[in-house]
Design a protein around this motif. Structure first.
Motif, PDB file in Angstrom:
ATOM      1  N   MET A 373     -10.105   0.688   7.936  1.00 31.01           N
ATOM      2  CA  MET A 373      -9.132  -0.325   7.487  1.00 31.01           C
ATOM      3  C   MET A 373      -8.847  -0.150   5.994  1.00 31.01           C
ATOM      4  O   MET A 373      -7.711  -0.271   5.545  1.00 31.01           O
ATOM      5  CB  MET A 373      -9.667  -1.751   7.737  1.00 31.01           C
ATOM      6  N   ARG A 374      -9.910   0.167   5.238  1.00 38.54           N
ATOM      7  CA  ARG A 374      -9.733   0.333   3.782  1.00 38.54           C
ATOM      8  C   ARG A 374      -8.899   1.586   3.486  1.00 38.54           C
ATOM      9  O   ARG A 374      -8.063   1.580   2.589  1.00 38.54           O
ATOM     10  CB  ARG A 374     -11.098   0.368   3.089  1.00 38.54           C
ATOM     11  N   GLU A 375      -9.106   2.625   4.287  1.00 31.69           N
ATOM     12  CA  GLU A 375      -8.277   3.841   4.106  1.00 31.69           C
ATOM     13  C   GLU A 375      -6.817   3.546   4.425  1.00 31.69           C
ATOM     14  O   GLU A 375      -5.904   3.980   3.707  1.00 31.69           O
ATOM     15  CB  GLU A 375      -8.770   4.932   5.069  1.00 31.69           C
ATOM     16  N   ILE A 376      -6.603   2.799   5.498  1.00 31.71           N
ATOM     17  CA  ILE A 376      -5.222   2.495   5.920  1.00 31.71           C
ATOM     18  C   ILE A 376      -4.526   1.635   4.853  1.00 31.71           C
ATOM     19  O   ILE A 376      -3.336   1.817   4.573  1.00 31.71           O
ATOM     20  CB  ILE A 376      -5.247   1.816   7.308  1.00 31.71           C
ATOM     21  N   ALA A 377      -5.274   0.722   4.241  1.00 27.68           N
ATOM     22  CA  ALA A 377      -4.677  -0.116   3.190  1.00 27.68           C
ATOM     23  C   ALA A 377      -4.130   0.758   2.055  1.00 27.68           C
ATOM     24  O   ALA A 377      -3.106   0.434   1.438  1.00 27.68           O
ATOM     25  CB  ALA A 377      -5.713  -1.106   2.657  1.00 27.68           C
ATOM     26  N   GLN A 378      -4.784   1.877   1.802  1.00 25.16           N
ATOM     27  CA  GLN A 378      -4.292   2.782   0.744  1.00 25.16           C
ATOM     28  C   GLN A 378      -2.944   3.399   1.111  1.00 25.16           C
ATOM     29  O   GLN A 378      -2.092   3.620   0.255  1.00 25.16           O
ATOM     30  CB  GLN A 378      -5.319   3.899   0.460  1.00 25.16           C
ATOM     31  N   PHE A 379      -2.726   3.665   2.400  1.00 20.05           N
ATOM     32  CA  PHE A 379      -1.417   4.185   2.832  1.00 20.05           C
ATOM     33  C   PHE A 379      -0.326   3.141   2.536  1.00 20.05           C
ATOM     34  O   PHE A 379       0.769   3.485   2.088  1.00 20.05           O
ATOM     35  CB  PHE A 379      -1.395   4.495   4.330  1.00 20.05           C
ATOM     36  N   PHE A 380      -0.643   1.861   2.822  1.00 20.76           N
ATOM     37  CA  PHE A 380       0.325   0.779   2.546  1.00 20.76           C
ATOM     38  C   PHE A 380       0.638   0.740   1.045  1.00 20.76           C
ATOM     39  O   PHE A 380       1.779   0.605   0.634  1.00 20.76           O
ATOM     40  CB  PHE A 380      -0.238  -0.579   2.999  1.00 20.76           C
ATOM     41  N   LYS A 381      -0.427   0.847   0.243  1.00 21.87           N
ATOM     42  CA  LYS A 381      -0.236   0.798  -1.219  1.00 21.87           C
ATOM     43  C   LYS A 381       0.688   1.925  -1.674  1.00 21.87           C
ATOM     44  O   LYS A 381       1.634   1.706  -2.441  1.00 21.87           O
ATOM     45  CB  LYS A 381      -1.610   0.931  -1.889  1.00 21.87           C
ATOM     46  N   ARG A 382       0.425   3.138  -1.171  1.00 18.93           N
ATOM     47  CA  ARG A 382       1.222   4.294  -1.611  1.00 18.93           C
ATOM     48  C   ARG A 382       2.698   4.113  -1.236  1.00 18.93           C
ATOM     49  O   ARG A 382       3.590   4.426  -2.026  1.00 18.93           O
ATOM     50  CB  ARG A 382       0.656   5.574  -0.981  1.00 18.93           C
TER      51      ARG A 382
END
Ligand code: PLP
Length: 424
Positions: A373-382
């Protein structure tokens, strides 16, 4: 091969390929187990069984009776319900049947407004409107993203609704069913709880228990956080059982899609074994995703209340181009979500709302946990905050998804989620 047929086969294969390489985060969808997928292609899908178990209008229902009786028995056990009807073919169909059972034309329904998270079938646009109900909405606390319980009780006394409806499509926190029950009794109202989104959480004992809190009828689409085939069931108290059964058949269904009911029975059996662990992980994942998105700089709703107690997360992206643009950019990176109305949006402009809604139920079913989930949140941020080209992020999305291709929390744990059970 006929070219029209080939066109459909090619599109289906391409669809499978797309989802194999994507992060499915639409809160209303899920993956059935491999056993259920095989049942969905069985001969049951060719048959009719109007009537009740043991009392059918058609011949040939000997084994269908066994399947439907088992689905009812398992649902009674899982949800501790006095009465169960497994025949509705969808959530809207179940809600229409519930309105038919409990209300008459022009009766007053009190339900959640659509921008506050209510479903269209609780409003004039769909089932409630078709039944001819007048509609008034629950007082809503936008900060807490929940019904204001005190104002609700006051309004129940003031307007004396015939039916009080709970549940919704954007559903972060349990609704005040218990608080409504006493007032409902005093004004002679019945309570319907639409468990569409949270059925898997209720089944896993990780959300409120609407029957114990005072609902007369619980309508249950079976394909959102509950990972069954598309369809629905209804749970209810004994005193409304006959009204519900008649409202379902002959009231609002004829064929009840028997292949889906066999799949439902298997999903109920799987949920009795795996449901609690699955529900806990869905919620843990939603809370981890919400926190990580918030830490990344997104305007995630309800920080002060821990963001969510369900499988859903909601964010206001009006400062980042709005829900439509954000959802479309995420799709270019193979992240599949939906734009969503928020309470401050205009209900007449659903095409470009300020929100997005995310669900963790399907990623959890594929075996993902908090670190993912934390990795996926980084995709949203980018994509949303750093405005990186979505096509560049797509490679990283596909790379993480590669390791999550199998369905979990079921008896055939480990079989592929995207391979067809039959060849075409
Ligand atoms: C709260 C709620 N009720 C009912 C439905 C309708 O279910 P179905 O699509 O099975 O008709 C939905 C669909 O998303 C929903 O969110």
């Amino acid at each position: 091969m006929n070219s029209d047929v080939q066109h459909i086969l090619d599109a289906t294969n391409a669809h499978h390929e797309l989802f194999k390489n994507s992060l499915p985060m639409i809160a209303s969808e899920n993956l059935t187990s491999p056993t259920v997928r095989r049942l969905l292609a069985s001969d049951l899908g060719h048959r009719y069984a109007e009537g009740k178990v043991g009392h059918r209008y058609y011949q040939g229902c000997k084994y269908i009776d066994q399947i439907e009786a088992k689905a009812i028995e398992l649902a009674k056990r899982l949800f501790d319900a006095e009465h169960v009807n497994v025949q509705p073919v969808s959530g809207v169909n179940a809600n229409l049947a519930a309105f038919l059972a409990l209300a008459a034309h022009e009766d007053l329904l009190m339900s959640l407004g659509v921008p506050d998270g209510g479903h269209i079938s609780h409003a004039k646009y769909s089932a409630a409107g078709i039944r001819g109900l007048r509609i008034t909405t629950h007082p809503f606390d936008e900060k807490k993203m929940n019904i204001d319980a005190d104002l609700m009780v006051q309004k129940i006394f003031d307007v004396k609704p015939k039916v009080i409806m709970f549940g919704g499509s954007l559903f972060l926190f349990p609704h005040p069913v218990r608080e409504a029950r006493k007032a409902a009794d005093e004004v002679g109202a019945k309570i319907i709880y639409d468990a569409a989104h949270v059925l898997g959480l209720i089944a896993g004992k990780q959300f409120q228990d609407p029957l114990r809190e005072g609902a007369d009828i619980v309508t249950c689409p079976t394909h959102k956080s509950f990972p069954g085939p598309q369809g629905a069931l209804i749970l209810c108290k004994s005193d409304v059982a006959d009204a519900v059964d008649n409202a379902v058949f002959p009231g609002t269904t004829s064929n009840h899609h028997l292949h889906h009911k066999a799949g439902l029975a298997v999903t109920l059996a799987e949920t009795l074994v795996f449901g609690e662990e699955y529900a806990k992980q869905m919620i843990n994942n939603a809370q981890a995703l919400a926190q990580a998105l918030y830490d990344a700089g997104l305007d995630v709703l309800c920080k002060d209340n821990g963001f969510t107690q369900s499988h859903q997360v909601a964010a206001d992206v009006s400062k980042c181009g709005g829900g439509a643009k954000v959802a479309s950019n995420l799709e270019k990176a193979n992240i599949i979500i939906n734009k969503n109305l928020l309470p401050w949006d205009d209900v007449n402009n659903p095409g470009d709302p300020s929100g997005i809604r995310l669900g963790t139920q399907e990623l959890t079913r594929l075996g993902m946990k908090e670190p993912e989930m934390r990795e996926i949140a980084q995709f949203f941020k980018r994509i949303i905050l750093e405005e990186e080209e979505p096509e560049k992020v797509k490679n990283d999305v596909m790379s993480i998804k590669k390791d999550y291709q199998k369905v979990h929390y079921c008896f055939d744990d480990g079989e592929g989620a995207y391979e067809s059970p039959f060849r075409w």
